[in-house]
Design an enzyme around this catalytic site. Structure first.
Site, PDB file in Angstrom:
ATOM      1  N   ASP A 197       0.849  -1.192   0.000  1.00  0.00           N
ATOM      2  CA  ASP A 197       0.000   0.000   0.000  1.00  0.00           C
ATOM      3  C   ASP A 197       0.886   1.244   0.000  1.00  0.00           C
ATOM      4  OD1 ASP A 197      -3.225   0.531   0.898  1.00  0.00           O
ATOM      5  OD2 ASP A 197      -1.826   2.213   1.040  1.00  0.00           O
ATOM      6  N   HIS A 252      -7.194  -5.509   2.330  1.00  0.00           N
ATOM      7  CA  HIS A 252      -6.041  -4.952   3.033  1.00  0.00           C
ATOM      8  C   HIS A 252      -5.541  -6.028   4.003  1.00  0.00           C
ATOM      9  CE1 HIS A 252      -6.952  -0.588   2.141  1.00  0.00           C
ATOM     10  NE2 HIS A 252      -8.150  -1.111   1.944  1.00  0.00           N
ATOM     11  N   ASN A 303     -13.108  -2.825   2.437  1.00  0.00           N
ATOM     12  CA  ASN A 303     -14.039  -1.701   2.507  1.00  0.00           C
ATOM     13  C   ASN A 303     -14.986  -1.818   1.323  1.00  0.00           C
ATOM     14  OD1 ASN A 303     -12.749  -0.549   4.778  1.00  0.00           O
ATOM     15  ND2 ASN A 303     -11.194   0.364   3.459  1.00  0.00           N
ATOM     16  N   HIS A 339     -10.511  -5.234  -3.287  1.00  0.00           N
ATOM     17  CA  HIS A 339      -9.189  -5.538  -2.742  1.00  0.00           C
ATOM     18  C   HIS A 339      -9.304  -5.807  -1.252  1.00  0.00           C
ATOM     19  CE1 HIS A 339      -9.893  -1.209  -2.583  1.00  0.00           C
ATOM     20  NE2 HIS A 339      -9.196  -1.200  -1.449  1.00  0.00           N
ATOM     21  N   GLN A 368     -14.212   2.915   1.112  1.00  0.00           N
ATOM     22  CA  GLN A 368     -13.627   2.438  -0.145  1.00  0.00           C
ATOM     23  C   GLN A 368     -13.320   3.631  -1.048  1.00  0.00           C
ATOM     24  OE1 GLN A 368     -15.919  -0.524  -2.314  1.00  0.00           O
ATOM     25  NE2 GLN A 368     -14.250  -0.862  -3.774  1.00  0.00           N
TER      26      GLN A 368
HETATM   27  P1  AMP Z   1      -9.722   1.549   0.004  1.00  0.00           P
HETATM   28  O1  AMP Z   1      -9.762   2.866   0.707  1.00  0.00           O
HETATM   29  O2  AMP Z   1     -10.187   0.384   0.801  1.00  0.00           O
HETATM   30  O3  AMP Z   1     -10.384   1.621  -1.366  1.00  0.00           O
HETATM   31  O4  AMP Z   1      -8.190   1.256  -0.241  1.00  0.00           O
HETATM   32  C1  AMP Z   1      -7.455   1.780  -1.296  1.00  0.00           C
HETATM   33  C2  AMP Z   1      -6.019   1.707  -0.896  1.00  0.00           C
HETATM   34  O5  AMP Z   1      -5.240   1.821  -2.077  1.00  0.00           O
HETATM   35  C3  AMP Z   1      -5.559   2.814   0.058  1.00  0.00           C
HETATM   36  O6  AMP Z   1      -5.052   2.244   1.247  1.00  0.00           O
HETATM   37  C4  AMP Z   1      -4.482   3.537  -0.748  1.00  0.00           C
HETATM   38  O7  AMP Z   1      -3.410   3.956   0.054  1.00  0.00           O
HETATM   39  C5  AMP Z   1      -4.051   2.474  -1.748  1.00  0.00           C
HETATM   40  N1  AMP Z   1      -3.489   2.955  -2.983  1.00  0.00           N
HETATM   41  C6  AMP Z   1      -3.981   3.931  -3.790  1.00  0.00           C
HETATM   42  N2  AMP Z   1      -3.193   4.085  -4.877  1.00  0.00           N
HETATM   43  C7  AMP Z   1      -2.179   3.183  -4.740  1.00  0.00           C
HETATM   44  C8  AMP Z   1      -1.029   2.864  -5.535  1.00  0.00           C
HETATM   45  N3  AMP Z   1      -0.750   3.494  -6.675  1.00  0.00           N
HETATM   46  N4  AMP Z   1      -0.205   1.884  -5.088  1.00  0.00           N
HETATM   47  C9  AMP Z   1      -0.470   1.237  -3.929  1.00  0.00           C
HETATM   48  N5  AMP Z   1      -1.527   1.496  -3.150  1.00  0.00           N
HETATM   49  C10 AMP Z   1      -2.367   2.466  -3.544  1.00  0.00           C
END
Ligand code: AMP
Length: 116
Positions: free
Chosen positions: A31, A102, A87, A100, A94
């Site tokens: 992440d 975590h 999420n 995805h 989300q």
């Molecule tokens: P969510 O809020 O559950 O949709 O999680 C999305 C996650 O994606 C967040 O924890 C972000 O930090 C992560 N994220 C967004 N862009 C990237 C990226 N380019 N590489 C890795 N993680 C990312």
């Protein structure tokens, strides 16, 4: 909810990321804004927007993700204590509409807390 999310671009190699594992069905990346010392994302290559958009047809894929989540947690040294979070929907936090999980570890989570 477009299919061309940042995760689709990562899966297609259009955007770089730190890939820890991948197979035909899923990819695991670090992440970019970790909420715990260990924070990785396990992402199916199929662009299912949210968990509620998965169907019975996706049952084997979801099972695969769960097994891989355990394997990855073990390989990262957090197999005995980690949190697995999905999420679903904006109100639930989300931000990327490509399903995805975590995997969070190396942190003591408050007893009973569902916060990240
Ligand atoms: P969510 O809020 O559950 O949709 O999680 C999305 C996650 O994606 C967040 O924890 C972000 O930090 C992560 N994220 C967004 N862009 C990237 C990226 N380019 N590489 C890795 N993680 C990312």
């Amino acid at each position: 909810m477009s299919e061309e999310t940042i995760f689709t671009k990562i899966i297609n190699g259009q955007i770089p990321s730190e890939i820890l594992f991948q197979d035909d069905l899923c990819i695991c990346i670090k992440d970019i804004q970790p909420k715990a010392p260990t924070h990785v994302l396990l992402i199916p290559k199929k662009p299912i927007p949210r968990l509620v958009d998965a169907t019975q047809e996706d049952a084997a894929l979801l099972g695969h993700l769960m097994v891989k989540a355990g394997d990855i947690a073990k390989s990262l040294g957090v197999g005995d204590a980690f949190r697995l979070v999905i999420n679903n929907g904006e109100q639930a936090g989300q931000t990327v509409f490509h399903l995805h999980m975590h995997i969070l570890g190396d942190k003591t989570f408050t007893e009973g807390s569902l916060g990240m």
